[in-house]
Motif scaffolding. Sequence first.
Motif, PDB file in Angstrom:
ATOM      1  N   ALA A 189      -2.652  -9.691 -12.351  1.00 47.42           N
ATOM      2  CA  ALA A 189      -3.857  -9.407 -11.572  1.00 47.42           C
ATOM      3  C   ALA A 189      -3.896  -7.948 -11.146  1.00 47.42           C
ATOM      4  O   ALA A 189      -4.950  -7.293 -11.189  1.00 47.42           O
ATOM      5  CB  ALA A 189      -3.915 -10.313 -10.349  1.00 47.42           C
ATOM      6  N   SER A 193      -6.674  -5.297 -12.382  1.00 44.14           N
ATOM      7  CA  SER A 193      -7.518  -4.726 -11.335  1.00 44.14           C
ATOM      8  C   SER A 193      -7.494  -3.206 -11.360  1.00 44.14           C
ATOM      9  O   SER A 193      -8.523  -2.546 -11.151  1.00 44.14           O
ATOM     10  CB  SER A 193      -7.066  -5.229  -9.962  1.00 44.14           C
ATOM     11  N   SER A 194      -6.328  -2.627 -11.629  1.00 46.31           N
ATOM     12  CA  SER A 194      -6.250  -1.166 -11.668  1.00 46.31           C
ATOM     13  C   SER A 194      -7.055  -0.603 -12.828  1.00 46.31           C
ATOM     14  O   SER A 194      -7.707   0.450 -12.698  1.00 46.31           O
ATOM     15  CB  SER A 194      -4.790  -0.717 -11.762  1.00 46.31           C
ATOM     16  N   VAL A 219     -10.933  -1.664  -4.911  1.00 44.85           N
ATOM     17  CA  VAL A 219     -10.394  -2.534  -5.962  1.00 44.85           C
ATOM     18  C   VAL A 219      -9.059  -1.992  -6.455  1.00 44.85           C
ATOM     19  O   VAL A 219      -8.106  -2.748  -6.698  1.00 44.85           O
ATOM     20  CB  VAL A 219     -11.405  -2.668  -7.124  1.00 44.85           C
ATOM     21  N   GLY A 223      -5.524  -3.901  -6.288  1.00 46.16           N
ATOM     22  CA  GLY A 223      -4.784  -4.118  -7.528  1.00 46.16           C
ATOM     23  C   GLY A 223      -3.353  -3.610  -7.441  1.00 46.16           C
ATOM     24  O   GLY A 223      -2.405  -4.315  -7.811  1.00 46.16           O
TER      25      GLY A 223
END
Length: 260
Positions: A189, A193-194, A219, A223
């Motif tokens: 995740a 996310s990154s 975000v 992340g």
Amino acid sequence: LASAGRWYPPHLAPGAPPPQAPPPATLVPGPSVSRTLTQATQIVLGFVGGVQLLVVVGALLARSAFSDAWKGPWDVAAWNDAVAADDRLASMEGFSFIAQIGAIVLLIVWMWRAYGAGDRLGPGDRKLSKGWTIASWLIPFANLVMPRMVLSDIERVARAPRDGGKVTLAWRATKTLPVGQLAWVLIVAGAVSSRVAGQMMATAVEDFDAAGAEDAYMVGALGYGALALGLLLAIPLIGRIGRRVTEESLLVSEPQSPTG
């Protein structure tokens, strides 16, 4: 019955041979995982996890500086601060990427040795061959799942009950530790996310979208935070598996439970 007319237990009878020592455990030659390698892997995972936490702080500071510059009155100094914060974040993300690559390389070495050590326990055919300890990381998209599958296989063999220095036939039914499953979910995740945050920032800059840029920073922070937590949770898992595949553990011939 001795010649003197007295009874003796067989091992105490005069002239009886001394009791034989039990035969030593049979050593099947092959690889093992040294405590040094396991500890080094844990230290590196902890270091990389700490780097991710620093990136989280950098992302939040960059978001705050950008918001102050955008929402406040026009101020060259404020915009310079926002640009400087973003540059620092970019540098931290670059260092984070290098640290992650180093951690993956060391983890591959550890998994290769742990897989080979597991073969010494006689598990028979395994669904994934030893080569997958490397290949699973190199295939795009598959590397979101395959490394965890390989590690689960290593964990089941390492932690399975043993008898006579070999795993029992039910080793495939050995349950993996929940901490390992949670750690991998967080790592995946965080990595996804990154990447998403980077795409969001590129779109926000192209569209001159201030709210989108703020969302991208947030975000990214979430992340990297998830990635940090996943790496830190993986540390005890590596330790528990590593203790079961040291040379000393592989030499033990008496029955061992999965918690050993």
